[in-house]
Every structure is written in structure tokens, then in C-alpha cells.
Design an enzyme around this catalytic site. Sequence first.
Site, mmCIF file in Angstrom:
data_model
loop_
_atom_site.group_PDB
_atom_site.id
_atom_site.type_symbol
_atom_site.label_atom_id
_atom_site.label_comp_id
_atom_site.label_asym_id
_atom_site.label_seq_id
_atom_site.Cartn_x
_atom_site.Cartn_y
_atom_site.Cartn_z
ATOM 1 N N ASP A 195 0.859 -1.191 0.000
ATOM 2 C CA ASP A 195 0.000 0.000 0.000
ATOM 3 C C ASP A 195 0.891 1.235 0.000
ATOM 4 O OD1 ASP A 195 -2.432 1.540 0.149
ATOM 5 O OD2 ASP A 195 -2.009 1.914 2.251
ATOM 6 N N SER A 196 0.296 2.367 -0.372
ATOM 7 C CA SER A 196 1.039 3.628 -0.335
ATOM 8 C C SER A 196 1.436 3.980 1.099
ATOM 9 C CB SER A 196 0.184 4.747 -0.917
ATOM 10 O OG SER A 196 -0.961 4.927 -0.105
ATOM 11 N N CYS B 115 -4.349 -1.535 -2.178
ATOM 12 C CA CYS B 115 -4.473 -0.096 -2.416
ATOM 13 C C CYS B 115 -5.332 0.070 -3.661
ATOM 14 C CB CYS B 115 -3.081 0.486 -2.648
ATOM 15 S SG CYS B 115 -3.073 2.213 -3.108
ATOM 16 N N GLU C 84 -3.053 9.233 7.668
ATOM 17 C CA GLU C 84 -1.587 9.110 7.666
ATOM 18 C C GLU C 84 -0.961 9.980 8.761
ATOM 19 O OE1 GLU C 84 0.738 7.255 5.710
ATOM 20 O OE2 GLU C 84 -1.017 6.081 5.143
ATOM 21 N N CYS D 107 -11.220 2.655 -0.523
ATOM 22 C CA CYS D 107 -9.840 3.035 -0.208
ATOM 23 C C CYS D 107 -9.498 2.287 1.066
ATOM 24 C CB CYS D 107 -9.739 4.544 0.017
ATOM 25 S SG CYS D 107 -8.113 5.042 0.647
ATOM 26 N N HIS E 96 -7.552 2.772 3.383
ATOM 27 C CA HIS E 96 -7.369 3.570 4.597
ATOM 28 C C HIS E 96 -8.697 3.790 5.341
ATOM 29 C CE1 HIS E 96 -3.474 4.698 2.858
ATOM 30 N NE2 HIS E 96 -3.188 5.371 3.946
#
Length: 279
Positions: free
Chosen positions: A15-16, A78, A163, A197, A199
Site C-alpha cells: 500500500d502507499s 491499495c 496518515e 480506499c 485507509h
Amino acid sequence: MKTLPQHIGPIGVFDSGYGGLTILEKIRHELPEYDYLYLGDNARTPYGNRSFEVVYAYTLQCVTKLFEQGCHLVILACNTASAKALRTIQQHDLPKLDSNRRVLGVIRPTAEIVGSLTQSRNVGILATEGTIQSQSYVLEIGKFSPDINVTGEACPMWVPLIENNEHLTEGADYFVKKHISRIIERNPKIDTLILGCTHYPLLLPKIKNYTPKNVRIVPQGDIVARSLRNYLANHPEMEKKCSKNGTVKFLTTESPEKFKSSASIFLQEEIEAQHIAID
Ligand code: DGL
């Protein structure tokens, strides 16, 4: 590129940043016997508002690193990378890197089951700008359930909030409420909201607060985990290449200390991480 190791290895999860941890957690729960190697490109996150070329280049670099670390199978945990890079990597890069390795994404497994979740045939997708602009959900859902009307809403502030570990603060409420109200206003017939997403499950308590009670909220973790189980069952040649000692390791392109402290919050367990340089 280095010569790729041929011995059996862990399943790679990419994932990013931290979002893929929500997928990894469900995969480990469903398939605890395998080894996993997680790579978060935390130094370059977020990917959500980056161009196709950049997301593709970054994702390919990270996938190659995971191959070099011994993974034969990599899950792009992701949506942005799945939307913008997966197809090109599968069609263009895998034949050159090693045609026996595989990269799988998270959009197709989600699109496959949407038809069994919605009664009203109106589905909302909450995702990054990149995922929404790519139209990947509209196209993929259209293949399996052409009668479903898909409404996409980009939520560009949600990943930065997560994040930066601001997702449980009062400040986050404004941005969560804004996008949930907007998508429901745009299509009041929506009865299913996909968290497109990886996240977003970290914002779940707030998302639930602002979503009408008749609307089902669908995170992807369990869907992806079940789909991986089916994939391994249907591909014994790949299953044999996945090592089984029940371990998990974490790599980050940022500082390992930073990753360790944030990932521990998201996973609610202590972990160790190692830095990996992307050249
Ligand atoms: N977690 C990612 C996704 O599922 C990407 C978030 C980002 O880097 O913007 O889209």
C-alpha cells in the site's frame, strides 16, 4: 534489477502507506498459516491525487522490491494503485520481470460481490480522487452487474488525516460528514456504500455516525481475504510457492520508528519494521 529469488516466499502486501494494514489484518485472520511481507511506501504517500504515470512508476518499483524479497504473489492492498497501475503491470511488466509471478488488486473482488449486497441497485463508492477519476469501479461493477447505478465521491482529505493520525479527532468529523452528506444528496437511493480506499476503515466510527441507518457500509478487508483464499485454492502452482510459518514482516520507505509507532496504533499490536530504499 536484481535476479529474482526462486525459493518459496511470503505473500507480498503493498500500500502507499498504512491503509493496506486493514487488508493485511483480515487476510491474516482468514489465512493465518502463510507468511506475509508488508510494504508501505510511507515516504511518498498519499498516491490518491498523483497522476497515472507517477502511481504506476511508484507501484512498479514497490512490487519489484517485493519480488526481490522473495514474494511470488503480491496483493496491491491499495485501490489507487489497483486502479492506475495493476493492469499495466500485469500486461506489460510481469512478462518481462517473471511471467510466473502474480499481482492482484482489490477492485475486482469488491466489484464481483456488489450485486449481492444492494437491493436498490444504487451503490456509492467513497475513494481517492485517482480511483474515482479512473472510473475503475464503474467499469468493473458494470461487467458483473450492469443494472447497478454507481455514484463515486472523491474524499481527498481522508487519507492525509489517517496518515497523520488525526482520524479520530474532532477535526476529522467535518471532512467525513461533508462527503457522506454529499454522496447521499447526489443519489438518495444509495443503499450500499463501498469504502473504496483501504485507509477508510480507520475512519469507520465517524463514517457510521454520519451515514443513514438504512445504508450498508462495506469495507473491503473480508472481501479481499475471501477472494485470496479462493485464488490460492484455484491456483495450486502459486499456493506451493507461498511459505507457511505464520510470520509477518513490515517494510517501509520512511523511518522504521515512525512506521512502527503508527502501525501499532492501527493494528493494536507491537510490531517491528525495516527501512527499504527505493532506487
Ligand atoms: N490506501 C490507498 C487506496 O486504497 C491509497 C491512499 C493514497 O495513497 O492516497 O486507495
